[in-house]
Motif scaffolding. Structure first.
Motif, short mmCIF file in Angstrom:
data_model
loop_
_atom_site.label_atom_id
_atom_site.label_comp_id
_atom_site.label_asym_id
_atom_site.label_seq_id
_atom_site.Cartn_x
_atom_site.Cartn_y
_atom_site.Cartn_z
N ARG A 96 -13.80 8.14 9.11
CA ARG A 96 -13.20 6.86 9.46
C ARG A 96 -12.82 6.84 10.94
O ARG A 96 -12.34 7.83 11.47
CB ARG A 96 -11.94 6.62 8.63
CG ARG A 96 -12.27 6.18 7.21
CD ARG A 96 -11.01 6.05 6.41
NE ARG A 96 -11.30 5.44 5.12
CZ ARG A 96 -10.86 4.25 4.74
NH1 ARG A 96 -10.06 3.56 5.53
NH2 ARG A 96 -11.18 3.75 3.57
N LEU A 104 -5.64 2.79 6.33
CA LEU A 104 -5.84 3.37 4.99
C LEU A 104 -4.79 2.91 3.98
O LEU A 104 -5.13 2.43 2.89
CB LEU A 104 -5.82 4.90 5.12
CG LEU A 104 -6.15 5.70 3.88
CD1 LEU A 104 -7.52 5.32 3.35
CD2 LEU A 104 -6.12 7.20 4.18
N ALA A 105 -3.52 3.01 4.36
CA ALA A 105 -2.46 2.66 3.40
C ALA A 105 -2.50 1.17 3.03
O ALA A 105 -2.46 0.84 1.84
CB ALA A 105 -1.10 3.08 3.93
N GLU A 107 -5.02 -0.71 3.00
CA GLU A 107 -6.22 -0.86 2.17
C GLU A 107 -5.94 -0.43 0.73
O GLU A 107 -6.37 -1.09 -0.21
CB GLU A 107 -7.28 0.06 2.76
CG GLU A 107 -8.66 -0.53 2.88
CD GLU A 107 -9.56 0.50 3.53
OE1 GLU A 107 -9.51 0.59 4.77
OE2 GLU A 107 -10.29 1.20 2.81
N LEU A 108 -5.22 0.68 0.57
CA LEU A 108 -4.92 1.17 -0.78
C LEU A 108 -3.98 0.22 -1.51
O LEU A 108 -4.07 0.07 -2.72
CB LEU A 108 -4.30 2.57 -0.71
CG LEU A 108 -5.21 3.69 -0.21
CD1 LEU A 108 -4.43 4.97 0.01
CD2 LEU A 108 -6.35 3.93 -1.19
N ARG A 109 -3.09 -0.41 -0.74
CA ARG A 109 -2.18 -1.37 -1.38
C ARG A 109 -2.93 -2.59 -1.86
O ARG A 109 -2.54 -3.25 -2.80
CB ARG A 109 -1.09 -1.81 -0.38
CG ARG A 109 0.05 -0.82 -0.23
CD ARG A 109 1.24 -1.49 0.42
NE ARG A 109 0.96 -1.98 1.75
CZ ARG A 109 1.09 -1.24 2.87
NH1 ARG A 109 1.51 0.01 2.77
NH2 ARG A 109 0.83 -1.74 4.05
N ARG A 152 -0.66 5.83 11.27
CA ARG A 152 -1.07 5.68 9.87
C ARG A 152 0.15 5.80 8.95
O ARG A 152 0.28 5.02 7.99
CB ARG A 152 -2.09 6.76 9.52
CG ARG A 152 -2.54 6.71 8.06
CD ARG A 152 -3.54 7.77 7.75
NE ARG A 152 -2.97 9.11 7.90
CZ ARG A 152 -3.67 10.23 7.84
NH1 ARG A 152 -4.97 10.17 7.63
NH2 ARG A 152 -3.08 11.39 7.98
N CYS A 156 2.33 3.01 6.29
CA CYS A 156 2.55 3.23 4.85
C CYS A 156 3.70 2.37 4.33
O CYS A 156 3.74 2.04 3.14
CB CYS A 156 2.85 4.69 4.55
SG CYS A 156 1.43 5.75 4.71
N MET B 161 0.29 8.22 -0.70
CA MET B 161 0.17 6.79 -0.40
C MET B 161 0.05 5.97 -1.67
O MET B 161 -0.21 4.77 -1.62
CB MET B 161 -1.05 6.54 0.49
CG MET B 161 -0.95 7.16 1.86
SD MET B 161 -2.45 6.85 2.79
CE MET B 161 -1.99 7.52 4.38
N GLN B 167 -9.32 5.29 -6.48
CA GLN B 167 -9.24 5.17 -5.02
C GLN B 167 -9.47 6.52 -4.35
O GLN B 167 -10.12 6.59 -3.30
CB GLN B 167 -7.89 4.59 -4.61
CG GLN B 167 -7.80 3.09 -4.88
CD GLN B 167 -6.43 2.53 -4.53
OE1 GLN B 167 -5.42 3.16 -4.78
NE2 GLN B 167 -6.41 1.33 -3.96
#
Ligand code: ATP
Ligand code: MG
Lengths: 257, 264
Positions: A96, A104-105, A107-109, A152, A156, B161, B167
């Protein structure tokens, strides 16, 4: 404070690592600490005293042999997802780019990413990463990678943040800038921060309180409140008050090892 | 940059090209000087002529072979990757399936071709299945190895996270296993067309395998060579497609490799 529930509480945690052949290393021994909501607390201690181990336990990645981790008074031992954790190694995903790693965080949420992306674009300048948004980690210097990892972690968005030597790889000048930035961001956001460092001056400058740990097995040997005013200009580090606090922490560190 | 890349490519490929040219010329000269009969060993020029003269026939025979190869390859890769994911995700599957998978790898898949004919007849199915089997093993094994080799710390970071299992696979495990998976796909790709040909030898009405058999039965050795060239070309194209898709999906990997080479 006694009537309030601590935001983050570590309660009598011990941890030994199995080294094989019946041998084990006691990494932490009866460690307890409390962080009030919105408090900035540093943890200093010699190398190998179990700071990273303690962070792994708070983050829910490692189970302690004994003791609990309480968040808002609720037992969260061994549960992940309650704290933003910046590990000691930057652990950037090599496939990435800077921007993708930082996102990243969010996106995961899930959900709409435009707001997060706008926020990142603003911060990227401050973090000295502009021009490197589309670079891969292997194209960045150690200090830059660390700043990407910190950004990053900021993204979060948990209200507890664990930072394991976030400025370890930075040069003195960048390091000072990042300290000033972190302190000012924290003044705005008032999130709860637990900060590991080897640099006593850094700990005193940034923190409301400093815990000093002994050498292995890690125990808390000293707790030092830093009664400096909340808004701290960089020049504060040469004030007599600051110097006295710094030597107090230094002495505790010396006597604990 | 471009000029530098070009000179490096030249340095890399020129020796091979020169060597090939020398072999071909020597072959041509040998056949002419010794007056070798065509059924034994045709000269390169004659092979090229045969290739050109039977091109219509070759192309129409190539179509079913391409279909079998493409279908078998894609299905084999999909099943192989899926098996790898299931084996690494569920401990029970790992214990139940993975040892068998490793053991089955030692079974010569080509030897299964007659069986497939017994079970599935002379249609498209047995040929596709043979290709699937040949592609499946290397892809499945390399997927398992790649997914297992993931850096635990990266997985832990995602867990802090709040990432779900799915994921973690999508964002960390599969990307970090990709180099290995592509390695398995390349191994599979080199055997794909050959497997389709072997499948055709067991019984078919059309296909490059049929073309090869007919040419060989009528001692038209120049055509046999023409057929072999066509098979090789198909294999190279398939391999090239895999290599190209790797470049497109993993730009970071090649950028990093290139930089490493430059610093050496
Ligand atoms: N996964 C592990 N397995 C076995 N032993 C471990 C493991 N992780 C840490 N240890 C041991 O536990 C002790 C504490 O390690 P830890 O990484 O927590 O120290 P640290 O205070 O973070 O040190 P540093 O300041 O150098 O980062 C060390 O003696 C280390 O060897
Ligand atoms: Mg550490």
């Amino acid at each position: 404070m006694a009537h309030l529930v601590a935001h983050l509480e570590v309660n009598d945690v011990s941890k030994a690592y199995d080294q094989g052949r019946g041998q084990s290393v006691q990494a932490l021994s009866n460690v307890s600490l409390q962080l009030g909501r919105g408090e900035f607390v540093s943890l200093v201690g010699p190398s190998g005293c179990g700071k990273t181990t303690l962070f792994d336990i708070i983050a829910g990645l490692t189970m302690p042999d004994r003791g609990q981790v309480l968040i808002d008074g609720i037992d969260r031992t061994g549960e992940t997802g309650y704290v933003s954790y910046m590990p000691q190694e930057d652990l950037l995903l090599p496939w990435r780019t800077t921007l993708q790693n930082v996102m990243l965080a969010p996106e995961l949420r899930g959900g709409d990413l435009t707001e997060s992306r706008q926020e990142v674009m603003k911060l990227i300048d401050l973090f000295g990463l502009s021009g490197f948004e589309d670079s891969y980690p292997f194209e960045l210097s150690g200090g830059m990678r660390q700043r990407v990892a910190l950004l990053r972690t900021v993204m979060c968005k948990n209200d507890i943040m664990l930072l394991d030597e976030p400025f370890g790889a930075l040069d003195a000048i960048t390091r000072r800038d990042m300290q000033v930035w972190l302190r000012s961001v924290w003044e705005q956001l008032r999130i709860t921060v637990l900060f590991v460092t080897h640099d006593v001056e850094e700990a005193v400058y940034l923190s409301d309180r400093v815990y000093v740990m002994s050498g292995r097995p890690g125990r808390i040997v000293h707790e030092c409140v830093i009664p400096l005013e909340s808004s701290r200009p960089r020049t504060i580090t040469s004030s007599p008050e600051f110097i006295a606090l710094r030597s107090q922490v230094m002495d505790a560190l010396d006597s604990g090892t | 940059m471009v000029g530098k890349a070009r000179t490096r490519a030249a340095r890399e490929y020129i020796p091979a090209a020169v060597f090939l040219a020398v072999v071909v010329v020597a072959w041509e000269v040998l056949v002419r000087v010794t007056d070798m009969p065509n059924w034994l060993l045709p000269a390169p020029l004659r092979i090229v002529t045969a290739l050109w003269q039977t091109r219509g026939q070759l192309i129409s025979h190539a179509v079913p072979t391409i279909v079998e190869s493409a279908l078998g390859f894609v299905i084999g890769v999909v099943i192989g990757v899926a098996t790898g994911v299931v084996v690494t995700r569920f401990a029970l599957f790992r214990r139940a399936v993975y040892p068998l998978l490793i053991a089955l790898q030692t079974v010569p898949t080509m030897a299964l071709a007659p069986l497939l004919v017994v079970w599935f007849g002379y249609g498209l199915l047995p040929k596709v299945l043979l290709v699937v089997l040949v592609v499946f093993y290397p892809v499945a094994v390399s997927t398992v190895e790649g997914l297992d080799a993931v850096d635990r710390k990266l997985v832990n970071l995602l867990r802090t996270m709040g990432a779900s299992d799915l994921q973690v696979y999508l964002k960390v495990r599969i990307p970090s296993a990709l180099p290995g998976i592509y390695g398995g796909m390349k191994v599979g790709a080199t055997y794909t067309v050959i497997s389709a040909i072997v499948g055709e030898w067991m019984g078919a009405s059309r296909g490059l395998g049929v073309y090869l058999l007919r040419a060989s039965n009528s001692f038209a050795t120049d055509r046999v060579f023409a057929g072999i060239l066509a098979v090789a070309a198909l294999s190279i194209v398939l391999f090239g497609i895999v290599a190209l898709s790797q470049r497109l999906t993993m730009p970071w990997y090649f950028k990093q490799q290139r930089q490493r080479e430059e610093t050496i």
